[in-house]
Motif scaffolding. Structure first.
Motif, PDB file in Angstrom:
ATOM      1  N   HIS A 127      -3.160  -1.901   0.158  1.00 28.33           N
ATOM      2  CA  HIS A 127      -1.816  -2.376   0.507  1.00 28.33           C
ATOM      3  C   HIS A 127      -0.936  -2.405  -0.745  1.00 28.33           C
ATOM      4  O   HIS A 127       0.232  -2.001  -0.715  1.00 28.33           O
ATOM      5  CB  HIS A 127      -1.913  -3.776   1.127  1.00 28.33           C
ATOM      6  CG  HIS A 127      -0.573  -4.430   1.301  1.00 28.33           C
ATOM      7  ND1 HIS A 127       0.272  -4.106   2.341  1.00 28.33           N
ATOM      8  CD2 HIS A 127       0.079  -5.367   0.561  1.00 28.33           C
ATOM      9  CE1 HIS A 127       1.388  -4.812   2.230  1.00 28.33           C
ATOM     10  NE2 HIS A 127       1.303  -5.588   1.157  1.00 28.33           N
ATOM     11  N   LEU A 128      -1.517  -2.875  -1.840  1.00 30.72           N
ATOM     12  CA  LEU A 128      -0.725  -2.951  -3.078  1.00 30.72           C
ATOM     13  C   LEU A 128      -0.342  -1.561  -3.570  1.00 30.72           C
ATOM     14  O   LEU A 128       0.761  -1.340  -4.064  1.00 30.72           O
ATOM     15  CB  LEU A 128      -1.495  -3.720  -4.158  1.00 30.72           C
ATOM     16  CG  LEU A 128      -1.759  -5.192  -3.806  1.00 30.72           C
ATOM     17  CD1 LEU A 128      -2.554  -5.879  -4.900  1.00 30.72           C
ATOM     18  CD2 LEU A 128      -0.444  -5.945  -3.538  1.00 30.72           C
ATOM     19  N   ARG A 182       2.484  -0.329  -1.547  1.00 34.82           N
ATOM     20  CA  ARG A 182       3.721  -0.967  -2.016  1.00 34.82           C
ATOM     21  C   ARG A 182       4.270  -0.261  -3.251  1.00 34.82           C
ATOM     22  O   ARG A 182       5.462   0.013  -3.348  1.00 34.82           O
ATOM     23  CB  ARG A 182       3.400  -2.425  -2.339  1.00 34.82           C
ATOM     24  CG  ARG A 182       4.572  -3.309  -2.342  1.00 34.82           C
ATOM     25  CD  ARG A 182       4.120  -4.704  -2.568  1.00 34.82           C
ATOM     26  NE  ARG A 182       3.870  -4.937  -3.986  1.00 34.82           N
ATOM     27  CZ  ARG A 182       3.401  -6.084  -4.473  1.00 34.82           C
ATOM     28  NH1 ARG A 182       3.096  -7.065  -3.652  1.00 34.82           N
ATOM     29  NH2 ARG A 182       3.219  -6.242  -5.752  1.00 34.82           N
ATOM     30  N   ASP A 209       4.744  -6.564   5.185  1.00 35.30           N
ATOM     31  CA  ASP A 209       5.565  -7.607   4.580  1.00 35.30           C
ATOM     32  C   ASP A 209       7.034  -7.292   4.843  1.00 35.30           C
ATOM     33  O   ASP A 209       7.394  -6.159   5.139  1.00 35.30           O
ATOM     34  CB  ASP A 209       5.270  -7.772   3.085  1.00 35.30           C
ATOM     35  CG  ASP A 209       5.600  -6.539   2.268  1.00 35.30           C
ATOM     36  OD1 ASP A 209       6.176  -5.585   2.822  1.00 35.30           O
ATOM     37  OD2 ASP A 209       5.285  -6.542   1.070  1.00 35.30           O
ATOM     38  N   GLY A 235       4.331  -1.663   2.707  1.00 35.33           N
ATOM     39  CA  GLY A 235       4.798  -2.397   1.521  1.00 35.33           C
ATOM     40  C   GLY A 235       6.310  -2.405   1.416  1.00 35.33           C
ATOM     41  O   GLY A 235       6.877  -2.775   0.371  1.00 35.33           O
ATOM     42  N   THR A 241       8.395  -5.858   0.200  1.00 37.35           N
ATOM     43  CA  THR A 241       8.328  -6.227  -1.216  1.00 37.35           C
ATOM     44  C   THR A 241       8.983  -5.151  -2.080  1.00 37.35           C
ATOM     45  O   THR A 241       9.731  -5.461  -3.010  1.00 37.35           O
ATOM     46  CB  THR A 241       6.863  -6.426  -1.638  1.00 37.35           C
ATOM     47  OG1 THR A 241       6.293  -7.349  -0.738  1.00 37.35           O
ATOM     48  CG2 THR A 241       6.759  -6.928  -3.050  1.00 37.35           C
TER      49      THR A 241
END
Ligand code: BGC
Length: 758
Positions: free
Chosen positions: A305-306, A309, A360, A473, A476
């Motif tokens: 997920h990061l 993003r 998010d 992502g 963010t």
């Protein structure tokens, strides 16, 4: 082909062979236990893994496991960065391996012919070079993990309307330069394990039966060695398909066509060798895929997920930023407006839809920032007016420093399966943006959409940020880009026209009944707008940064080359600001040959590189250009050809703005041999000195016997050819005979043509 595979094929019965050429169900190839032939699994793609939930009913094909949703195809192309795209490929490849998926049904590489195509969000670009390079990077990323890809939808699949049966009528040059080029680059530079043939027909032949495209061009010309599978349900005539080079029917139709194929082999209509060829290729694929596909290994959704993003941050395109409205400063009191702030639209609909585990929103991302307040204004799900919400948003806009409106297309506006019928945002969104600009001059619009939209308010707002469909992502990444922690570095992979009617395919999209004429030819996207010198809303390649970049001297290591040589182009880029950032250096080539007979775009993208620069840092960027940067496809010789002449190698900030250029003269190693006939014109013949010499006496005779007799004071001595050049220009070889009152004979004409053709 591996001798082991050859000998395995020999052991198979005809029935087994035929059965292997169809899937066993929606996602698997056929297993043949007797011979230890395993079954392998494939899943959609492209912006994440859509693996059918193993616990769901076999028919519940839309129930998929939780996975990570990466930015859509359009975003990846907007990154203008093959390293970023490769990284996405790697992540998806790793997830596939962990989940036992042997092949991801991706990437989608069709050209965005019209802004209206419902699947534009999945596709990369209106430009085949950008599309091809992006597809190749994606494939190389996935396949570096031992997982296959399926380059789709091959080809001419540029709309959704009647996608099973429309016939894309595309002339040869356009097909080669625009609609095949992106596939050609991807096949040659990344060797996809599989190619998926499209639903539609191309020039009268169903793609699943199109031997010329599936075998002659894809395999024999480009060297493709993998398997060709059908798009899901794209098979019409299985016998013709196998003969054309379609290896695998997907999904399996539970043997619906098998008996027809077996019968065709038995009655001699289909040579068994054709089936053997498909089977060999499928076995090669299946063993390679089964070797590599690990089962149920763990993978870390949070980590991925990061990454999703980070990748999202690479793709955001800053379209407008007046008065340095962005980034929003930390002490500015800001109103967020629009349902998309709470519920982002981060992916498109249809087979690419990922069951995202962790989404998010931009509101969640700024929840601890007391300087941000929120009013919905309009819903992200539909285009309905809610007067109360509308006016609350307008009222709240009066007393803040800045308003950020999160606008976009609701899900129902664009999806696989249908096309849009206009290019507008919901009217409620346009009206609200307009109303807010009347009470607050500092308005920023953030867009969430998969394809170009009109922006009737563009002159009234200070900034516009295009985030497209940025994956899970999105929230963010957008918040970071608004606050300046991410410095936008994306560029538009497509033109945003001012109005839909300006688009070159406007009249022909989406065809009459089942026929779609590609009448705009090679003039797709920016190739058309630049040729027509048209204003556009935002050009192809456009994108701003919070940094300021400048360019140093440009250099080409030669100013003359043959087309089998290369030229090295270098240019310095400098970050003039205090803000670290990334610049996309774009290289285009413009043919500068005034006497040409060949229609060409003003310029074409032939190179791009994204470079990261610290404040005041300078870096040198290098490109190597070969024949493909200068050539056009010449149907007369069925090959690519470089017309001898000058070419401007241009460094541009977008398809319409040249920063600097150098001229390189390029000549073909093997000049095109002209073919002369009765219809060859004097003007063309004299361009070639050898031909001019041969033809001159013939035309002189014509001048003497015919043209000069029109003047009263004619004597053979005072005839001057130069006086008659203008009249001769449009004279064909046969005109000289036709108009010479018999003084030139048919045999003389034939003799000349034979001599000219040498
Ligand atoms: C789509 C493909 C997809 C396949 C499997 C088809 O309808 O066109 O892109 O890979 O379904 O879901």
């Amino acid at each position: 082909m591996d001798p082991k595979i050859k000998s395995l094929v020999k052991k198979m019965t005809l029935e087994e062979k035929v059965s292997l050429c169809s899937g066993s169900d929606f996602w698997h190839t056929q297993e043949i236990k007797r011979l230890d032939i395993p079954s392998v699994m494939m899943s959609d793609g492209p912006n994440g893994l859509r693996k059918q939930d193993p616990d769901a009913d076999v028919r519940a094909t839309s129930k998929s496991i939780k996975a990570v949703c990466f930015p859509a195809g359009v975003n990846l192309a907007a990154s203008f960065d093959t390293d970023t795209v490769f990284r996405v490929g790697e992540m998806i490849g790793e997830e596939c391996r962990a989940e036992g998926v042997a092949t991801i049904l991706a990437p989608g590489n069709n050209i965005k012919r019209s802004p209206l195509c419902g699947r534009n969000f999945e596709y990369y670009s209106e430009d085949p070079y950008l599309a091809g390079k992006t597809a190749a990077a994606y494939i190389n990323g996935v396949q570096s993990k031992g997982v296959g890809t399926s380059l789709k939808h091959f080809c001419g699949n540029n709309q959704e309307y009647r996608r099973n049966c429309y016939d894309s009528r595309i002339d040869e040059r356009t097909l080669r330069e625009i609609y095949l080029k992106g596939f050609e680059i991807a096949v040659k530079e990344s060797k996809p394990w599989t190619v998926m043939c499209a639903y539609n027909l191309v020039n009268g032949i169903q793609m699943s039966e199109n031997k010329r495209l599936l075998t002659d061009i894809l395999r024999n010309e480009w060297g493709f060695e993998g398997i060709v599978m059908s798009d899901w349900g794209a098979v019409r005539d299985r016998v013709k398909g196998i003969a054309a080079g379609l290896d695998l029917e997907m999904p399996g139709s539970k043997g619906a066509y098998d008996s027809l194929v077996i019968e065709a082999v038995k009655n001699g209509e289909l040579p068994e060798e054709d089936i053997d060829r498909c089977v060999e290729r499928i076995l090669d694929y299946v063993f390679k895929a089964a070797d590599d596909a690990g089962q149920n290994r763990e993978w870390d959704r949070e980590k991925d997920h990061l990454v999703a993003r980070d990748i999202a941050g690479e793709c955001i395109v800053l379209l407008k930023n007046e008065n340095r409205a962005l980034p929003v400063k930390s002490d500015e009191f800001t109103l967020f407006v629009g349902g998309f702030a709470k519920t982002p639209r981060f992916q498109g609909g249809g087979s690419s839809h990922v069951n995202s585990a962790n989404t998010d929103s931009v509101l969640a991302a700024v929840q601890y920032n007391s300087k941000v307040i929120y009013e919905e204004g309009f819903s992200a799900f539909d285009d309905m007016y809610d007067e109360r919400k509308f006016y609350r948003a307008v009222e709240a806009s009066r007393d803040v420093d800045k308003v950020v409106v999160f606008a976009g297309l609701p899900d129902s506006y664009e999806s696989e399966g249908y096309d849009r019928d206009h290019m507008n945002l919901p009217q409620v969104q346009n009206d609200l943006i307009d109303a807010i600009t009347k009470v607050n001059p500092h308005v920023i619009v953030v867009l969430e959409n998969g394809a170009p939209v009109t922006m009737p308010w563009v002159d009234k707002v200070e900034a516009v940020m295009e985030t497209y469909l940025c994956g899970e992502g999105a929230g963010t990444a957008t918040a970071l880009a608004l606050s300046g922690k991410i410095n936008p570095s994306g560029r538009l992979p497509e033109t945003f026209p001012l109005r839909l009617e300006d688009n070159p395919s406007y009249i022909d999209f989406s065809g009459d009944s089942n026929t779609v004429e590609y009448r705009e030819g090679i003039f797709v996207g920016y190739r058309y707008y630049s040729k027509r010198k048209m204003d556009v809303l935002f050009p192809f390649g456009h994108g701003l940064s919070y940094s300021t970049f400048s360019y140093g001297m440009m250099n080409c290591d030669t100013d003359k080359m043959k087309d089998d040589e290369t030229v090295e182009v270098t240019i310095d880029v400098i970050n003039e600001s205090e803000i670290p950032g990334k610049e996309v250096v774009q290289l285009y080539v413009e043919a500068d040959i005034p006497e040409t007979n060949v229609r060409r775009a003003v310029r074409e993208l032939k190179g791009f590189k994204k470079v990261y620069l610290e404040p005041h840092e300078r870096k040198t960027v290098e490109f190597i250009l070969d024949k493909s940067a200068f050539a056009y496809y010449d149907p007369e010789i069925s090959d690519w050809y470089v017309e001898p002449g000058d070419y401007k190698v241009e460094i541009c900030s977008n398809a319409q703005t040249v920063i600097t250029y150098k001229t390189v003269t390029v000549v073909p190693k093997k000049p095109k041999k002209p073919v002369y006939s009765e219809n060859s014109l004097y003007v063309d013949i004299i361009k070639n000195p050898k031909a001019a010499k041969i033809a001159r006496p013939y035309f002189e005779k014509y001048v003497k016997e015919c043209l000069a007799t029109r003047t009263d004071d004619r004597t053979d001595d005072n005839i001057n050819m130069a006086d008659h050049e203008v009249e001769l220009v449009d004279t064909a070889i046969r005109n000289a005979l036709n108009m010479s009152y018999g003084s030139i004979t048919y045999d003389e004409m034939q003799e000349l043509i034979d001599k000219l053709n040498g």
